[in-house]
Motif scaffolding. Sequence first.
Motif, PDB file in Angstrom:
ATOM      1  N   ALA A 169     -39.041 -72.654   6.329  1.00  0.00           N
ATOM      2  CA  ALA A 169     -38.013 -72.616   5.290  1.00  0.00           C
ATOM      3  C   ALA A 169     -38.742 -72.394   3.961  1.00  0.00           C
ATOM      4  O   ALA A 169     -39.705 -71.636   3.920  1.00  0.00           O
ATOM      5  CB  ALA A 169     -37.223 -73.905   5.293  1.00  0.00           C
ATOM      6  N   THR A 170     -38.327 -73.033   2.930  1.00  0.00           N
ATOM      7  CA  THR A 170     -39.013 -72.922   1.643  1.00  0.00           C
ATOM      8  C   THR A 170     -39.485 -74.306   1.205  1.00  0.00           C
ATOM      9  O   THR A 170     -39.062 -75.315   1.761  1.00  0.00           O
ATOM     10  CB  THR A 170     -38.078 -72.358   0.560  1.00  0.00           C
ATOM     11  N   CYS A 229     -38.729 -75.820  -1.414  1.00  0.00           N
ATOM     12  CA  CYS A 229     -37.588 -76.585  -1.941  1.00  0.00           C
ATOM     13  C   CYS A 229     -36.900 -77.396  -0.849  1.00  0.00           C
ATOM     14  O   CYS A 229     -36.332 -78.451  -1.122  1.00  0.00           O
ATOM     15  CB  CYS A 229     -36.562 -75.648  -2.563  1.00  0.00           C
ATOM     16  N   ALA A 230     -36.924 -76.893   0.390  1.00  0.00           N
ATOM     17  CA  ALA A 230     -36.267 -77.609   1.478  1.00  0.00           C
ATOM     18  C   ALA A 230     -36.953 -78.940   1.753  1.00  0.00           C
ATOM     19  O   ALA A 230     -36.343 -79.856   2.297  1.00  0.00           O
ATOM     20  CB  ALA A 230     -36.260 -76.743   2.731  1.00  0.00           C
ATOM     21  N   VAL A 252     -36.337 -83.891  -4.773  1.00  0.00           N
ATOM     22  CA  VAL A 252     -35.974 -83.991  -6.185  1.00  0.00           C
ATOM     23  C   VAL A 252     -34.477 -83.753  -6.335  1.00  0.00           C
ATOM     24  O   VAL A 252     -33.795 -83.332  -5.402  1.00  0.00           O
ATOM     25  CB  VAL A 252     -36.726 -82.949  -7.049  1.00  0.00           C
ATOM     26  N   SER A 310     -31.514 -82.146  -9.344  1.00  0.00           N
ATOM     27  CA  SER A 310     -31.491 -81.210 -10.454  1.00  0.00           C
ATOM     28  C   SER A 310     -31.165 -81.939 -11.759  1.00  0.00           C
ATOM     29  O   SER A 310     -30.247 -82.746 -11.800  1.00  0.00           O
ATOM     30  CB  SER A 310     -30.447 -80.138 -10.163  1.00  0.00           C
ATOM     31  N   LEU A 323     -28.540 -79.177 -17.236  1.00  0.00           N
ATOM     32  CA  LEU A 323     -28.995 -77.954 -17.886  1.00  0.00           C
ATOM     33  C   LEU A 323     -28.289 -77.817 -19.233  1.00  0.00           C
ATOM     34  O   LEU A 323     -27.222 -78.382 -19.412  1.00  0.00           O
ATOM     35  CB  LEU A 323     -28.706 -76.737 -16.992  1.00  0.00           C
ATOM     36  N   CYS A 352     -36.059 -81.592 -10.509  1.00  0.00           N
ATOM     37  CA  CYS A 352     -36.521 -80.258 -10.126  1.00  0.00           C
ATOM     38  C   CYS A 352     -37.291 -79.614 -11.272  1.00  0.00           C
ATOM     39  O   CYS A 352     -36.801 -79.533 -12.395  1.00  0.00           O
ATOM     40  CB  CYS A 352     -35.328 -79.396  -9.748  1.00  0.00           C
ATOM     41  N   LEU A 367     -38.343 -76.458 -11.526  1.00  0.00           N
ATOM     42  CA  LEU A 367     -37.853 -75.125 -11.876  1.00  0.00           C
ATOM     43  C   LEU A 367     -36.658 -75.255 -12.815  1.00  0.00           C
ATOM     44  O   LEU A 367     -36.569 -74.556 -13.822  1.00  0.00           O
ATOM     45  CB  LEU A 367     -37.463 -74.369 -10.603  1.00  0.00           C
ATOM     46  N   ASP A 368     -35.758 -76.176 -12.508  1.00  0.00           N
ATOM     47  CA  ASP A 368     -34.614 -76.389 -13.383  1.00  0.00           C
ATOM     48  C   ASP A 368     -35.015 -77.112 -14.663  1.00  0.00           C
ATOM     49  O   ASP A 368     -34.225 -77.186 -15.596  1.00  0.00           O
ATOM     50  CB  ASP A 368     -33.522 -77.178 -12.637  1.00  0.00           C
ATOM     51  N   PRO A 422     -38.904 -71.948  -4.449  1.00  0.00           N
ATOM     52  CA  PRO A 422     -37.848 -71.253  -3.699  1.00  0.00           C
ATOM     53  C   PRO A 422     -38.359 -70.066  -2.900  1.00  0.00           C
ATOM     54  O   PRO A 422     -37.646 -69.555  -2.044  1.00  0.00           O
ATOM     55  CB  PRO A 422     -36.895 -70.768  -4.793  1.00  0.00           C
ATOM     56  N   ARG A 478     -34.655 -65.085 -13.056  1.00  0.00           N
ATOM     57  CA  ARG A 478     -33.214 -65.376 -13.085  1.00  0.00           C
ATOM     58  C   ARG A 478     -32.957 -66.879 -13.107  1.00  0.00           C
ATOM     59  O   ARG A 478     -32.138 -67.378 -13.876  1.00  0.00           O
ATOM     60  CB  ARG A 478     -32.542 -64.752 -11.860  1.00  0.00           C
ATOM     61  N   ARG A 479     -33.693 -67.604 -12.267  1.00  0.00           N
ATOM     62  CA  ARG A 479     -33.478 -69.056 -12.206  1.00  0.00           C
ATOM     63  C   ARG A 479     -33.935 -69.748 -13.492  1.00  0.00           C
ATOM     64  O   ARG A 479     -33.311 -70.703 -13.940  1.00  0.00           O
ATOM     65  CB  ARG A 479     -34.212 -69.644 -11.004  1.00  0.00           C
ATOM     66  N   ARG A 486     -31.373 -69.211 -16.130  1.00  0.00           N
ATOM     67  CA  ARG A 486     -30.245 -70.113 -15.926  1.00  0.00           C
ATOM     68  C   ARG A 486     -30.587 -71.527 -16.389  1.00  0.00           C
ATOM     69  O   ARG A 486     -29.788 -72.208 -17.023  1.00  0.00           O
ATOM     70  CB  ARG A 486     -29.880 -70.114 -14.433  1.00  0.00           C
TER      71      ARG A 486
END
Lengths: 297, 89
Positions: free
Chosen positions: A162-163, A165-166, A170, A172, A175, A193, A195-196, A204, A246-247, A250
Amino acid sequence: MDIALLSLSSCLGCQMVFLSLEEYLYELIGGNRVVYAPFLMDKKELHHADLALVEGTVRNTEHFLKAREIREKADRVVALGTCSCFGGVQGLADLYPESRLLRSRFGDTAFEGGPQGVRRLLPLDSFIRVDAYLPGCPPVPALLEGFLRSAVSGDRLSREGATVCAECKVTSPPLPQPGPRRLTEGSGEPGKCLLDSGFFCLGPLTRDGCGALCPSGMGVPCRGCRGPSGRVLERKGADVEGETVRRLARATGKKEEEIRAEVPDPAHTYYFFCLAEPLLRKRRSGGTSPYLHRLGE
Amino acid sequence: MAEERSILLDEARCIGCRECVELCPQTGGTQFPVFERGERVPRVANPGSCLACLTCVEVCRSLALTVDGLRRWEGYVDPRAGNKEAAIY
Protein backbone atom coordinates in the motif's frame (compact mmCIF):
# COMPACT_ATOMS: atom_id res chain seq x y z
CA MET A 1 19.99 -23.31 1.37
CA ASP A 2 23.16 -21.56 0.23
CA ILE A 3 22.93 -17.80 0.56
CA ALA A 4 25.27 -15.29 -1.03
CA LEU A 5 25.52 -11.60 -0.23
CA LEU A 6 27.07 -9.32 -2.79
CA SER A 7 27.52 -5.60 -2.93
CA LEU A 8 28.12 -3.55 -6.03
CA SER A 9 28.45 0.23 -5.75
CA SER A 10 26.85 0.74 -2.35
CA CYS A 11 27.22 1.93 1.22
CA LEU A 12 26.90 -1.61 2.69
CA GLY A 13 24.00 -0.37 4.79
CA CYS A 14 21.69 -3.13 3.58
CA GLN A 15 24.17 -5.82 4.61
CA MET A 16 24.55 -4.10 7.94
CA VAL A 17 20.86 -4.82 8.57
CA PHE A 18 21.77 -8.52 8.64
CA LEU A 19 23.58 -7.82 11.88
CA SER A 20 20.42 -6.19 13.25
CA LEU A 21 18.38 -9.33 12.66
CA GLU A 22 19.36 -10.44 16.18
CA GLU A 23 17.87 -13.82 17.08
CA TYR A 24 16.73 -14.61 13.57
CA LEU A 25 20.32 -14.33 12.31
CA TYR A 26 21.26 -17.35 14.42
CA GLU A 27 18.23 -19.22 13.15
CA LEU A 28 19.17 -18.31 9.58
CA ILE A 29 22.80 -19.37 9.75
CA GLY A 30 21.84 -22.42 11.81
CA GLY A 31 19.65 -23.89 9.10
CA ASN A 32 21.37 -22.44 6.05
CA ARG A 33 24.85 -21.69 4.84
CA VAL A 34 26.12 -18.24 3.99
CA VAL A 35 28.54 -19.18 1.25
CA TYR A 36 29.71 -15.80 0.05
CA ALA A 37 29.61 -12.48 1.85
CA PRO A 38 32.80 -10.44 1.43
CA PHE A 39 31.56 -7.91 3.96
CA LEU A 40 31.02 -10.44 6.74
CA MET A 41 33.44 -13.28 6.09
CA ASP A 42 36.68 -14.12 4.37
CA LYS A 43 35.70 -15.97 1.23
CA LYS A 44 37.11 -15.03 -2.13
CA GLU A 45 35.13 -17.07 -4.60
CA LEU A 46 31.55 -18.00 -5.21
CA HIS A 47 30.78 -21.38 -6.74
CA HIS A 48 27.04 -21.73 -6.46
CA ALA A 49 24.24 -20.20 -4.42
CA ASP A 50 20.52 -20.88 -4.16
CA LEU A 51 19.74 -17.33 -3.19
CA ALA A 52 21.87 -14.29 -3.94
CA LEU A 53 21.10 -10.93 -2.39
CA VAL A 54 22.66 -8.13 -4.42
CA GLU A 55 22.82 -4.61 -3.09
CA GLY A 56 23.96 -1.44 -4.81
CA THR A 57 24.01 -0.29 -8.39
CA VAL A 58 26.10 -1.08 -11.42
CA ARG A 59 28.42 1.90 -11.66
CA ASN A 60 31.24 0.57 -13.84
CA THR A 61 32.25 -2.40 -15.95
CA GLU A 62 33.67 -4.25 -12.94
CA HIS A 63 30.28 -4.16 -11.25
CA PHE A 64 28.60 -5.30 -14.43
CA LEU A 65 30.85 -8.35 -14.77
CA LYS A 66 30.29 -9.16 -11.10
CA ALA A 67 26.52 -8.90 -11.50
CA ARG A 68 26.57 -11.12 -14.58
CA GLU A 69 28.71 -13.67 -12.78
CA ILE A 70 26.29 -13.90 -9.87
CA ARG A 71 23.37 -14.26 -12.26
CA GLU A 72 25.05 -17.31 -13.78
CA LYS A 73 25.94 -18.89 -10.46
CA ALA A 74 22.81 -18.20 -8.43
CA ASP A 75 19.38 -19.76 -8.84
CA ARG A 76 17.50 -16.79 -7.52
CA VAL A 77 18.79 -13.22 -7.54
CA VAL A 78 17.24 -10.66 -5.22
CA ALA A 79 17.74 -6.92 -5.56
CA LEU A 80 18.34 -5.84 -1.98
CA GLY A 81 17.81 -2.21 -1.08
CA THR A 82 16.49 0.76 -2.98
CA CYS A 83 19.75 1.27 -4.90
CA SER A 84 19.48 -2.01 -6.75
CA CYS A 85 15.67 -1.86 -7.00
CA PHE A 86 15.19 1.73 -8.20
CA GLY A 87 18.66 3.29 -8.43
CA GLY A 88 18.46 4.92 -5.02
CA VAL A 89 20.36 8.03 -4.02
CA GLN A 90 23.02 7.16 -6.57
CA GLY A 91 20.51 7.80 -9.32
CA LEU A 92 20.95 11.50 -8.61
CA ALA A 93 24.32 11.23 -10.36
CA ASP A 94 22.50 11.44 -13.67
CA LEU A 95 21.54 15.02 -12.91
CA TYR A 96 25.05 16.03 -14.00
CA PRO A 97 27.43 15.08 -16.81
CA GLU A 98 30.00 12.45 -15.87
CA SER A 99 32.95 14.77 -16.53
CA ARG A 100 31.59 17.24 -14.01
CA LEU A 101 31.14 14.53 -11.38
CA LEU A 102 34.69 13.27 -11.87
CA ARG A 103 36.08 16.78 -11.73
CA SER A 104 34.26 17.60 -8.50
CA ARG A 105 35.43 14.36 -6.88
CA PHE A 106 39.00 14.04 -8.18
CA GLY A 107 39.83 17.61 -9.17
CA ASP A 108 41.83 18.20 -12.30
CA THR A 109 44.00 15.12 -11.85
CA ALA A 110 43.71 12.80 -14.78
CA PHE A 111 41.53 9.79 -14.00
CA GLU A 112 43.17 6.93 -15.82
CA GLY A 113 43.47 3.21 -15.48
CA GLY A 114 40.25 2.68 -13.55
CA PRO A 115 37.30 0.66 -14.80
CA GLN A 116 35.12 2.43 -17.30
CA GLY A 117 31.97 3.93 -15.84
CA VAL A 118 28.48 3.24 -17.16
CA ARG A 119 27.00 6.05 -19.19
CA ARG A 120 23.63 5.93 -17.48
CA LEU A 121 22.90 4.87 -13.93
CA LEU A 122 20.12 2.26 -13.90
CA PRO A 123 18.64 -0.22 -11.44
CA LEU A 124 20.00 -3.76 -11.35
CA ASP A 125 17.16 -5.26 -13.39
CA SER A 126 18.26 -3.20 -16.39
CA PHE A 127 21.49 -5.22 -16.50
CA ILE A 128 20.55 -8.71 -15.32
CA ARG A 129 17.32 -10.61 -14.72
CA VAL A 130 16.12 -10.16 -11.15
CA ASP A 131 13.70 -12.57 -9.47
CA ALA A 132 12.59 -10.50 -6.51
CA TYR A 133 13.02 -7.03 -5.06
CA LEU A 134 13.34 -5.87 -1.49
CA PRO A 135 13.49 -2.06 -1.46
CA GLY A 136 14.35 0.05 1.56
CA CYS A 137 17.21 2.34 2.49
CA PRO A 138 17.95 0.12 4.29
CA PRO A 139 14.98 -2.27 4.68
CA VAL A 140 13.93 -2.38 8.32
CA PRO A 141 15.02 -5.60 10.13
CA ALA A 142 11.42 -6.87 10.48
CA LEU A 143 10.92 -6.56 6.75
CA LEU A 144 14.18 -8.31 5.92
CA GLU A 145 13.32 -11.06 8.37
CA GLY A 146 9.92 -11.60 6.80
CA PHE A 147 11.49 -11.63 3.37
CA LEU A 148 14.20 -14.13 4.33
CA ARG A 149 11.68 -16.39 6.03
CA SER A 150 9.59 -16.65 2.88
CA ALA A 151 12.72 -16.92 0.72
CA VAL A 152 14.11 -19.80 2.75
CA SER A 153 10.79 -21.61 2.82
CA GLY A 154 10.42 -21.12 -0.93
CA ASP A 155 7.31 -18.94 -0.85
CA ARG A 156 6.42 -16.33 -3.41
CA LEU A 157 8.61 -13.31 -2.79
CA SER A 158 6.16 -10.47 -2.99
CA ARG A 159 3.67 -8.82 -0.77
CA GLU A 160 0.69 -6.67 -1.49
CA GLY A 161 1.87 -3.15 -0.91
CA ALA A 162 0.00 0.00 0.00
CA THR A 163 1.43 3.42 0.82
CA VAL A 164 3.27 4.78 3.85
CA CYS A 165 0.13 6.75 4.75
CA ALA A 166 -1.72 3.46 5.25
CA GLU A 167 0.65 2.66 8.10
CA CYS A 168 1.00 6.18 9.45
CA LYS A 169 -0.72 6.71 12.78
CA VAL A 170 -1.64 10.37 12.45
CA THR A 171 -4.73 12.52 12.05
CA SER A 172 -5.23 15.50 9.83
CA PRO A 173 -4.76 18.98 11.34
CA PRO A 174 -7.22 21.81 10.59
CA LEU A 175 -6.39 23.51 7.29
CA PRO A 176 -4.85 25.77 6.07
CA GLN A 177 -1.42 25.38 7.59
CA PRO A 178 1.75 27.44 7.02
CA GLY A 179 4.05 26.23 4.29
CA PRO A 180 5.32 24.74 2.15
CA ARG A 181 8.10 24.16 4.62
CA ARG A 182 10.95 21.79 5.34
CA LEU A 183 12.12 20.39 8.62
CA THR A 184 14.68 23.16 8.97
CA GLU A 185 11.88 25.72 8.97
CA GLY A 186 9.90 24.31 11.88
CA SER A 187 8.49 21.07 13.20
CA GLY A 188 5.04 19.61 12.93
CA GLU A 189 2.63 18.94 15.75
CA PRO A 190 3.06 15.37 17.08
CA GLY A 191 0.43 12.96 15.83
CA LYS A 192 -0.65 15.24 12.99
CA CYS A 193 -0.22 14.57 9.28
CA LEU A 194 3.01 16.22 8.11
CA LEU A 195 1.84 16.65 4.52
CA ASP A 196 -1.29 18.45 5.68
CA SER A 197 0.94 20.49 8.02
CA GLY A 198 2.70 21.86 4.93
CA PHE A 199 5.82 19.64 4.83
CA PHE A 200 7.18 17.91 1.75
CA CYS A 201 6.15 14.39 2.76
CA LEU A 202 6.15 11.67 0.09
CA GLY A 203 4.10 9.20 2.15
CA PRO A 204 1.15 9.01 -0.29
CA LEU A 205 3.46 7.90 -3.11
CA THR A 206 5.85 5.61 -1.29
CA ARG A 207 5.66 1.88 -0.73
CA ASP A 208 4.73 0.75 2.75
CA GLY A 209 6.48 -1.86 4.87
CA CYS A 210 8.63 0.43 7.00
CA GLY A 211 5.86 0.93 9.53
CA ALA A 212 5.90 4.67 8.77
CA LEU A 213 8.72 5.09 11.28
CA CYS A 214 9.76 8.58 10.20
CA PRO A 215 6.46 10.46 9.81
CA SER A 216 4.54 8.61 12.48
CA GLY A 217 7.12 8.13 15.20
CA MET A 218 9.81 10.76 14.70
CA GLY A 219 7.92 13.60 13.06
CA VAL A 220 10.22 13.50 10.05
CA PRO A 221 8.57 13.77 6.61
CA CYS A 222 8.88 10.73 4.33
CA ARG A 223 11.57 11.07 1.67
CA GLY A 224 10.43 8.00 -0.22
CA CYS A 225 13.23 5.59 0.70
CA ARG A 226 11.11 2.48 0.01
CA GLY A 227 10.66 3.59 -3.58
CA PRO A 228 7.50 4.38 -5.52
CA SER A 229 4.29 2.62 -4.49
CA GLY A 230 2.61 0.13 -6.77
CA ARG A 231 0.17 2.71 -8.02
CA VAL A 232 2.92 5.16 -8.98
CA LEU A 233 4.97 2.45 -10.62
CA GLU A 234 2.18 0.89 -12.66
CA ARG A 235 0.05 3.83 -13.73
CA LYS A 236 1.50 5.88 -16.49
CA GLY A 237 -0.66 8.80 -15.40
CA ALA A 238 0.70 8.91 -11.86
CA ASP A 239 2.72 12.05 -11.25
CA VAL A 240 4.79 12.19 -8.06
CA GLU A 241 5.54 15.87 -8.35
CA GLY A 242 2.05 16.95 -9.39
CA GLU A 243 0.30 15.02 -6.64
CA THR A 244 2.56 16.35 -3.92
CA VAL A 245 2.18 19.91 -5.18
CA ARG A 246 -1.61 19.54 -5.37
CA ARG A 247 -1.83 18.24 -1.81
CA LEU A 248 0.51 20.94 -0.50
CA ALA A 249 -1.53 23.60 -2.28
CA ARG A 250 -4.64 22.25 -0.59
CA ALA A 251 -2.95 22.09 2.82
CA THR A 252 -1.49 25.57 2.69
CA GLY A 253 -4.25 27.33 0.77
CA LYS A 254 -1.77 28.58 -1.84
CA LYS A 255 -1.73 28.22 -5.60
CA GLU A 256 0.16 25.34 -7.20
CA GLU A 257 2.49 27.75 -9.01
CA GLU A 258 3.47 29.30 -5.70
CA ILE A 259 4.36 25.87 -4.30
CA ARG A 260 6.41 24.98 -7.39
CA ALA A 261 8.23 28.32 -7.19
CA GLU A 262 9.39 27.48 -3.66
CA VAL A 263 11.11 24.25 -4.73
CA PRO A 264 14.53 25.05 -6.18
CA ASP A 265 15.50 21.35 -6.47
CA PRO A 266 12.53 19.31 -7.70
CA ALA A 267 14.60 16.22 -8.55
CA HIS A 268 16.01 16.03 -5.01
CA THR A 269 12.66 16.74 -3.44
CA TYR A 270 10.43 14.35 -5.35
CA TYR A 271 12.74 11.72 -6.85
CA PHE A 272 15.46 11.43 -4.23
CA PHE A 273 15.45 7.62 -4.30
CA CYS A 274 14.00 6.76 -7.70
CA LEU A 275 15.43 9.18 -10.26
CA ALA A 276 17.12 6.30 -12.09
CA GLU A 277 13.99 4.14 -12.43
CA PRO A 278 13.25 3.79 -16.17
CA LEU A 279 9.55 3.17 -15.54
CA LEU A 280 9.14 6.67 -14.12
CA ARG A 281 10.98 8.38 -16.92
CA LYS A 282 8.34 9.05 -19.54
CA ARG A 283 5.00 10.14 -18.17
CA ARG A 284 2.17 12.12 -19.66
CA SER A 285 2.73 14.67 -16.94
CA GLY A 286 5.64 14.75 -14.56
CA GLY A 287 8.19 11.97 -14.93
CA THR A 288 11.91 12.12 -14.38
CA SER A 289 13.09 12.76 -17.94
CA PRO A 290 13.24 16.58 -17.63
CA TYR A 291 15.80 16.21 -14.84
CA LEU A 292 18.10 13.67 -16.40
CA HIS A 293 21.23 14.91 -18.04
CA ARG A 294 21.10 14.30 -21.76
CA LEU A 295 23.86 12.04 -22.94
CA GLY A 296 26.21 13.63 -25.41
CA GLU A 297 25.44 17.19 -24.36
CA MET B 1 -31.31 1.47 -12.65
CA ALA B 2 -27.90 1.53 -11.11
CA GLU B 3 -27.03 -1.32 -8.88
CA GLU B 4 -26.45 -0.59 -5.22
CA ARG B 5 -22.85 0.29 -4.63
CA SER B 6 -20.96 -0.38 -1.50
CA ILE B 7 -18.05 1.83 -0.55
CA LEU B 8 -15.67 0.29 1.94
CA LEU B 9 -13.53 2.51 4.11
CA ASP B 10 -10.67 0.88 6.00
CA GLU B 11 -10.75 2.96 9.18
CA ALA B 12 -7.43 1.62 10.42
CA ARG B 13 -5.69 2.94 7.31
CA CYS B 14 -7.57 6.24 6.94
CA ILE B 15 -5.80 9.28 8.39
CA GLY B 16 -8.82 11.54 7.98
CA CYS B 17 -7.48 14.03 5.43
CA ARG B 18 -11.03 14.37 3.93
CA GLU B 19 -9.75 14.69 0.36
CA CYS B 20 -12.40 12.19 -0.71
CA VAL B 21 -15.13 14.31 0.87
CA GLU B 22 -13.89 17.46 -0.87
CA LEU B 23 -13.45 15.94 -4.31
CA CYS B 24 -16.49 13.65 -4.51
CA PRO B 25 -18.84 15.14 -7.13
CA GLN B 26 -21.84 13.68 -5.33
CA THR B 27 -21.06 15.12 -1.92
CA GLY B 28 -20.75 18.92 -1.88
CA GLY B 29 -24.22 20.54 -1.73
CA THR B 30 -26.22 17.49 -2.76
CA GLN B 31 -29.32 16.19 -1.03
CA PHE B 32 -27.97 12.70 -0.46
CA PRO B 33 -24.20 13.12 -0.14
CA VAL B 34 -22.06 10.02 -0.51
CA PHE B 35 -19.66 11.09 2.26
CA GLU B 36 -20.12 12.98 5.48
CA ARG B 37 -17.22 14.54 7.33
CA GLY B 38 -17.58 12.23 10.35
CA GLU B 39 -15.59 12.32 13.57
CA ARG B 40 -12.06 10.93 13.14
CA VAL B 41 -12.59 9.54 9.65
CA PRO B 42 -15.24 10.36 7.02
CA ARG B 43 -18.49 8.41 7.08
CA VAL B 44 -20.04 6.78 4.01
CA ALA B 45 -23.60 8.11 4.30
CA ASN B 46 -25.34 7.34 0.99
CA PRO B 47 -23.48 4.82 -1.14
CA GLY B 48 -26.49 4.72 -3.45
CA SER B 49 -25.58 8.20 -4.73
CA CYS B 50 -22.19 7.01 -5.93
CA LEU B 51 -21.49 7.45 -9.64
CA ALA B 52 -18.46 5.17 -9.50
CA CYS B 53 -16.20 7.87 -10.88
CA LEU B 54 -13.54 6.47 -8.50
CA THR B 55 -12.17 9.94 -7.73
CA CYS B 56 -12.10 9.05 -4.04
CA VAL B 57 -10.19 5.84 -4.72
CA GLU B 58 -7.68 7.72 -6.85
CA VAL B 59 -7.04 10.53 -4.38
CA CYS B 60 -6.92 8.40 -1.24
CA ARG B 61 -3.35 8.64 -0.02
CA SER B 62 -3.56 5.60 2.23
CA LEU B 63 -5.45 3.36 -0.21
CA ALA B 64 -8.21 2.99 2.36
CA LEU B 65 -11.18 3.20 -0.01
CA THR B 66 -12.58 0.52 -2.27
CA VAL B 67 -15.72 0.74 -4.36
CA ASP B 68 -17.31 -2.65 -4.71
CA GLY B 69 -18.87 -4.25 -7.73
CA LEU B 70 -16.39 -2.78 -10.19
CA ARG B 71 -13.48 -4.10 -12.11
CA ARG B 72 -10.23 -2.37 -11.40
CA TRP B 73 -9.62 0.47 -13.79
CA GLU B 74 -6.86 -0.77 -16.03
CA GLY B 75 -6.22 2.09 -18.40
CA TYR B 76 -2.67 3.38 -18.78
CA VAL B 77 -1.17 0.56 -16.77
CA ASP B 78 2.38 -0.22 -17.78
CA PRO B 79 2.75 -4.01 -18.28
CA ARG B 80 6.49 -3.88 -17.56
CA ALA B 81 5.73 -2.17 -14.27
CA GLY B 82 3.20 -4.91 -13.52
CA ASN B 83 5.94 -7.52 -13.83
CA LYS B 84 8.19 -5.59 -11.51
CA GLU B 85 5.41 -4.84 -9.06
CA ALA B 86 4.53 -8.54 -8.85
CA ALA B 87 7.97 -9.32 -7.44
CA ILE B 88 8.44 -6.50 -4.93
CA TYR B 89 8.36 -7.39 -1.25
